[in-house]
Design a protein around this motif. Structure first.
Motif, PDB file in Angstrom:
ATOM      1  N   ARG A 160       0.844  -1.187   0.000  1.00 48.96           N
ATOM      2  CA  ARG A 160       0.000   0.000   0.000  1.00 48.96           C
ATOM      3  C   ARG A 160       0.885   1.244   0.000  1.00 48.96           C
ATOM      4  NH1 ARG A 160      -2.600   0.859   4.214  1.00 48.96           N
ATOM      5  NH2 ARG A 160      -4.613   1.556   3.405  1.00 48.96           N
ATOM      6  N   VAL A 161       0.636   2.138  -0.955  1.00 50.44           N
ATOM      7  CA  VAL A 161       1.515   3.286  -1.191  1.00 50.44           C
ATOM      8  C   VAL A 161       0.733   4.592  -1.073  1.00 50.44           C
ATOM      9  CG1 VAL A 161       3.064   4.410  -2.853  1.00 50.44           C
ATOM     10  CG2 VAL A 161       2.918   1.902  -2.763  1.00 50.44           C
ATOM     11  N   VAL A 162       1.354   5.596  -0.458  1.00 51.92           N
ATOM     12  CA  VAL A 162       0.881   6.976  -0.493  1.00 51.92           C
ATOM     13  C   VAL A 162       1.890   7.780  -1.299  1.00 51.92           C
ATOM     14  CG1 VAL A 162       0.718   9.103   0.878  1.00 51.92           C
ATOM     15  CG2 VAL A 162      -0.527   7.066   1.601  1.00 51.92           C
ATOM     16  N   ALA A 163       1.414   8.629  -2.203  1.00 49.99           N
ATOM     17  CA  ALA A 163       2.289   9.472  -3.017  1.00 49.99           C
ATOM     18  C   ALA A 163       2.061  10.938  -2.654  1.00 49.99           C
ATOM     19  CB  ALA A 163       2.025   9.255  -4.503  1.00 49.99           C
ATOM     20  N   ALA A 164       3.129  11.662  -2.369  1.00 48.28           N
ATOM     21  CA  ALA A 164       3.049  13.086  -2.037  1.00 48.28           C
ATOM     22  C   ALA A 164       3.813  13.872  -3.085  1.00 48.28           C
ATOM     23  CB  ALA A 164       3.616  13.349  -0.645  1.00 48.28           C
ATOM     24  N   GLU A 165       3.111  14.675  -3.868  1.00 43.67           N
ATOM     25  CA  GLU A 165       3.702  15.419  -4.985  1.00 43.67           C
ATOM     26  C   GLU A 165       2.757  16.556  -5.349  1.00 43.67           C
ATOM     27  OE1 GLU A 165       5.509  17.138  -7.588  1.00 43.67           O
ATOM     28  OE2 GLU A 165       6.623  15.284  -7.215  1.00 43.67           O
ATOM     29  N   ASP A 166       3.264  17.793  -5.368  1.00 41.47           N
ATOM     30  CA  ASP A 166       2.376  18.927  -5.654  1.00 41.47           C
ATOM     31  C   ASP A 166       2.179  19.166  -7.143  1.00 41.47           C
ATOM     32  OD1 ASP A 166       5.126  19.765  -5.650  1.00 41.47           O
ATOM     33  OD2 ASP A 166       4.453  21.829  -5.705  1.00 41.47           O
ATOM     34  N   SER A 167       3.024  18.575  -7.983  1.00 42.98           N
ATOM     35  CA  SER A 167       2.836  18.701  -9.427  1.00 42.98           C
ATOM     36  C   SER A 167       1.770  17.711  -9.896  1.00 42.98           C
ATOM     37  CB  SER A 167       4.150  18.434 -10.171  1.00 42.98           C
ATOM     38  OG  SER A 167       3.916  18.229 -11.546  1.00 42.98           O
ATOM     39  N   TYR A 168       0.708  18.218 -10.497  1.00 45.75           N
ATOM     40  CA  TYR A 168      -0.384  17.361 -10.955  1.00 45.75           C
ATOM     41  C   TYR A 168       0.119  16.335 -11.970  1.00 45.75           C
ATOM     42  CZ  TYR A 168      -4.602  15.856 -13.391  1.00 45.75           C
ATOM     43  OH  TYR A 168      -5.582  15.097 -13.979  1.00 45.75           O
ATOM     44  N   LEU A 169       0.955  16.773 -12.919  1.00 41.85           N
ATOM     45  CA  LEU A 169       1.419  15.871 -13.971  1.00 41.85           C
ATOM     46  C   LEU A 169       2.239  14.713 -13.394  1.00 41.85           C
ATOM     47  CD1 LEU A 169       2.420  18.364 -16.820  1.00 41.85           C
ATOM     48  CD2 LEU A 169       0.402  16.886 -16.702  1.00 41.85           C
ATOM     49  N   LEU A 185       5.746   5.391   1.590  1.00 41.22           N
ATOM     50  CA  LEU A 185       5.470   6.766   1.162  1.00 41.22           C
ATOM     51  C   LEU A 185       6.448   7.112   0.045  1.00 41.22           C
ATOM     52  CD1 LEU A 185       4.386   9.722   1.439  1.00 41.22           C
ATOM     53  CD2 LEU A 185       6.172  10.054   3.185  1.00 41.22           C
ATOM     54  N   VAL A 186       5.917   7.536  -1.089  1.00 39.84           N
ATOM     55  CA  VAL A 186       6.744   8.063  -2.174  1.00 39.84           C
ATOM     56  C   VAL A 186       6.505   9.566  -2.198  1.00 39.84           C
ATOM     57  CG1 VAL A 186       7.223   8.051  -4.647  1.00 39.84           C
ATOM     58  CG2 VAL A 186       6.545   5.931  -3.499  1.00 39.84           C
ATOM     59  N   THR A 187       7.540  10.355  -1.905  1.00 36.22           N
ATOM     60  CA  THR A 187       7.329  11.790  -1.737  1.00 36.22           C
ATOM     61  C   THR A 187       8.364  12.629  -2.481  1.00 36.22           C
ATOM     62  OG1 THR A 187       7.158  13.594  -0.114  1.00 36.22           O
ATOM     63  CG2 THR A 187       8.669  11.797   0.426  1.00 36.22           C
ATOM     64  N   ASP A 188       7.887  13.740  -2.998  1.00 34.88           N
ATOM     65  CA  ASP A 188       8.792  14.741  -3.553  1.00 34.88           C
ATOM     66  C   ASP A 188       9.571  15.359  -2.398  1.00 34.88           C
ATOM     67  OD1 ASP A 188      10.070  16.580  -5.137  1.00 34.88           O
ATOM     68  OD2 ASP A 188       8.309  17.794  -5.549  1.00 34.88           O
ATOM     69  N   VAL A 189      10.765  15.851  -2.677  1.00 38.30           N
ATOM     70  CA  VAL A 189      11.551  16.476  -1.619  1.00 38.30           C
ATOM     71  C   VAL A 189      11.068  17.903  -1.362  1.00 38.30           C
ATOM     72  CG1 VAL A 189      13.393  17.456  -3.052  1.00 38.30           C
ATOM     73  CG2 VAL A 189      13.925  16.683  -0.743  1.00 38.30           C
ATOM     74  N   ARG A 190      10.510  18.549  -2.383  1.00 39.05           N
ATOM     75  CA  ARG A 190      10.024  19.924  -2.247  1.00 39.05           C
ATOM     76  C   ARG A 190       8.529  19.986  -2.513  1.00 39.05           C
ATOM     77  NH1 ARG A 190      14.258  24.215  -5.035  1.00 39.05           N
ATOM     78  NH2 ARG A 190      15.908  24.016  -3.471  1.00 39.05           N
ATOM     79  N   GLN A 205       8.235  24.899  -0.169  1.00 38.42           N
ATOM     80  CA  GLN A 205       9.017  24.461  -1.331  1.00 38.42           C
ATOM     81  C   GLN A 205      10.504  24.363  -0.976  1.00 38.42           C
ATOM     82  OE1 GLN A 205       7.921  23.296  -4.071  1.00 38.42           O
ATOM     83  NE2 GLN A 205       5.800  23.953  -4.158  1.00 38.42           N
ATOM     84  N   GLY A 206      10.764  23.787   0.194  1.00 35.97           N
ATOM     85  CA  GLY A 206      12.150  23.669   0.656  1.00 35.97           C
ATOM     86  C   GLY A 206      12.593  22.217   0.724  1.00 35.97           C
ATOM     87  N   ASP A 207      12.586  21.651   1.932  1.00 33.82           N
ATOM     88  CA  ASP A 207      13.030  20.273   2.134  1.00 33.82           C
ATOM     89  C   ASP A 207      11.949  19.456   2.834  1.00 33.82           C
ATOM     90  OD1 ASP A 207      13.059  21.522   4.571  1.00 33.82           O
ATOM     91  OD2 ASP A 207      15.050  20.833   5.160  1.00 33.82           O
ATOM     92  N   GLU A 208      10.687  19.727   2.479  1.00 29.48           N
ATOM     93  CA  GLU A 208       9.558  19.103   3.176  1.00 29.48           C
ATOM     94  C   GLU A 208       9.616  17.573   3.177  1.00 29.48           C
ATOM     95  OE1 GLU A 208       8.316  23.226   2.465  1.00 29.48           O
ATOM     96  OE2 GLU A 208       9.277  21.693   1.241  1.00 29.48           O
ATOM     97  N   GLY A 209      10.046  16.977   2.061  1.00 23.64           N
ATOM     98  CA  GLY A 209      10.114  15.521   2.008  1.00 23.64           C
ATOM     99  C   GLY A 209      11.094  14.950   3.022  1.00 23.64           C
ATOM    100  N   ILE A 210      12.216  15.636   3.193  1.00 25.80           N
ATOM    101  CA  ILE A 210      13.219  15.189   4.179  1.00 25.80           C
ATOM    102  C   ILE A 210      12.688  15.410   5.588  1.00 25.80           C
ATOM    103  CG2 ILE A 210      15.574  15.451   5.001  1.00 25.80           C
ATOM    104  CD1 ILE A 210      15.346  14.305   2.176  1.00 25.80           C
TER     105      ILE A 210
END
Length: 220
Positions: free
Chosen positions: A3-12, A51-56, A61-66
């Protein structure tokens, strides 16, 4: 089923992840998030395996993923985390793998289109393993080589400490008080620093100190 959650602010990119994961029968995307607060709430609600997450991402828009990984290491220690970054940023990777590399992966976003590599990372963190993008490894090696070649590597820990205080603007008297040394001892350390940094006696002492600070700030 993983089971995966993806965190990414870019829609594409978010939809691209959704489509990629949908091609894998044993990977289930249970939720998505577009900001750090939403990420934390979604993980609490769904309790995913990975969790698969963008770093920003928002809010800064900094280091939120970390930052999310650092927090979740305490609140959800069994959660696998795959951080995706646009940048070859060794410092972020080092923070992600501190204090343990278990269940952590750091991939460049250019790898996202390769479902094989993404799947490998997801499977690795699920089973307690870790993955680090080869380009980040290269950057870490290059940084280490640069440090070893730097004239700062010639300094003892005490000399480095004295140089750092000079860079902070402290006088010899203030450095002596801070390190509980005599001013004479501080002067000897400074002389050793200037010699090891190949700052010869031709320049006035004040110029040599400035040049030493520049070396420290540029390579330290």
């Amino acid at each position: 089923m993983i089971r995966v959650v993806a965190a990414e602010d870019s829609y594409l990119i978010r939809e691209g992840l959704r489509l990629l994961l949908d091609t894998q029968p044993d990977l289930e995307l249970v939720a998505t998030a577009t900001s750090l607060p939403e990420l934390l709430a979604v993980v609490d609600r769904h309790r995913p395996d990975v969790l698969v997450t963008d770093v920003r991402m928002p809010p800064d828009q900094g280091d939120e993923g970390i930052r999310a990984a650092e927090r979740l290491a305490t609140t959800h220690p069994d959660l696998g985390i795959v951080v995706l970054s646009q940048y070859v940023e060794p410092d972020w990777a080092l923070r992600l793998f501190e204090p343990s590399a278990a269940r952590r992966a750091y991939l460049l976003k250019e790898r996202v289109g390769d479902i094989g590599q993404l799947r490998q990372a997801i499977e690795a963190v699920t089973t307690g393993g870790s993955v680090l993008d080869p380009r980040v490894v290269d950057a870490l090696v290059q940084a280490r080589v640069a440090r070893e070649r730097s004239p700062l590597a010639r300094l003892t820990p005490r000399e480095t400490e004295v140089l750092a205080l000079i860079a902070a603007g402290l006088s010899n008297t203030a450095i002596a008080a801070r390190l509980v040394l005599s001013e004479r001892a501080v002067e000897k350390h400074i002389t050793a620093v200037l010699t090891k940094l190949d700052l010869g006696p031709d320049d006035p002492a004040v110029h040599r100190r400035v040049r030493a600070v520049l070396v420290y700030l540029s390579e330290g």
